[in-house]
Motif scaffolding. Sequence first.
Motif, PDB file in Angstrom:
ATOM      1  N   GLU A 118      -0.109   2.595  11.612  1.00 47.04           N
ATOM      2  CA  GLU A 118      -0.286   1.932  12.055  1.00 47.04           C
ATOM      3  C   GLU A 118       1.494   1.088  12.263  1.00 47.04           C
ATOM      4  OE1 GLU A 118      -0.692  -1.930   9.831  1.00 47.04           O
ATOM      5  OE2 GLU A 118      -0.102  -1.018   7.797  1.00 47.04           O
ATOM      6  N   THR A 147      -0.829   4.692   6.808  1.00 47.22           N
ATOM      7  CA  THR A 147      -1.759   4.478   6.738  1.00 47.22           C
ATOM      8  C   THR A 147      -2.691   4.845   5.394  1.00 47.22           C
ATOM      9  OG1 THR A 147      -3.256   4.408   8.106  1.00 47.22           O
ATOM     10  CG2 THR A 147      -2.085   2.236   8.072  1.00 47.22           C
ATOM     11  N   SER A 176       0.696  -0.867   0.066  1.00 44.93           N
ATOM     12  CA  SER A 176       0.262   0.051  -0.343  1.00 44.93           C
ATOM     13  C   SER A 176       0.964   1.250  -0.170  1.00 44.93           C
ATOM     14  CB  SER A 176      -0.783  -0.372   1.164  1.00 44.93           C
ATOM     15  OG  SER A 176      -0.320  -0.117   2.655  1.00 44.93           O
ATOM     16  N   ARG A 216       4.915  -4.313   8.751  1.00 46.15           N
ATOM     17  CA  ARG A 216       3.493  -3.547  10.092  1.00 46.15           C
ATOM     18  C   ARG A 216       2.483  -4.482   9.986  1.00 46.15           C
ATOM     19  NH1 ARG A 216       0.513   0.500   6.311  1.00 46.15           N
ATOM     20  NH2 ARG A 216       2.854   0.959   4.472  1.00 46.15           N
ATOM     21  N   GLU A 217       1.831  -4.585  11.203  1.00 54.59           N
ATOM     22  CA  GLU A 217       0.921  -5.138  12.071  1.00 54.59           C
ATOM     23  C   GLU A 217       0.106  -5.526  11.110  1.00 54.59           C
ATOM     24  OE1 GLU A 217      -0.586  -3.530  16.376  1.00 54.59           O
ATOM     25  OE2 GLU A 217      -0.987  -2.858  14.883  1.00 54.59           O
ATOM     26  N   SER A 218      -0.752  -5.078  10.075  1.00 55.38           N
ATOM     27  CA  SER A 218      -2.167  -5.659   9.160  1.00 55.38           C
ATOM     28  C   SER A 218      -0.879  -7.113   7.819  1.00 55.38           C
ATOM     29  CB  SER A 218      -2.080  -3.734   8.421  1.00 55.38           C
ATOM     30  OG  SER A 218      -1.888  -3.684   7.726  1.00 55.38           O
ATOM     31  N   GLY A 219      -0.137  -6.595   8.326  1.00 60.12           N
ATOM     32  CA  GLY A 219       0.511  -7.699   7.492  1.00 60.12           C
ATOM     33  C   GLY A 219       0.228  -9.238   8.429  1.00 60.12           C
ATOM     34  N   VAL A 220      -0.490  -9.781   8.531  1.00 65.66           N
ATOM     35  CA  VAL A 220      -0.908 -10.774   9.023  1.00 65.66           C
ATOM     36  C   VAL A 220      -0.151 -12.218   8.254  1.00 65.66           C
ATOM     37  CG1 VAL A 220      -3.476 -12.513   9.705  1.00 65.66           C
ATOM     38  CG2 VAL A 220      -3.424  -9.520   9.430  1.00 65.66           C
TER      39      VAL A 220
END
Length: 134
Positions: free
Chosen positions: A123, A118, A10, A91-95
């Motif tokens: 984040e 973001t 992103s 990234r924290e959202s990079g699961v």
Amino acid sequence: MAHIASLAHSHPMSLSTIETCFGSLYTSIGVYLEGELQGFAILHQIFEDATLMDICIAPKSQGRGLGHLLLLHVIATACEGGAETLFLEVRESGVAAKALYIRDGFKETGRRKGYYKTEDGSEDAILMELHLSR
């Protein structure tokens, strides 16, 4: 590389930043299918410390295990270069990325609050490391 990064991230590294990753302290590793670049990793190493600067697989090629193969190659390259520890941040959202790193033995060691941009703010960056055996 910049095109793949723009499709997969992103907020990708800029072309000028990627271009700086071709110096003597960096190793760029590509993964190809049928002669076409599908992903890459950039490794920065100074003495015993290595850092995974970026790892990226084109969206059309994700889910095929290429990221795992690329990460294994990064780990082997760091070991060959005498690295004792391989660092990265995600990234924290990079699961999916976090799951890949954990699968290959990385441990979370800290956080940088609000480090990544973001669409609606920021984040955390999760800091991870892998102790390498030679």
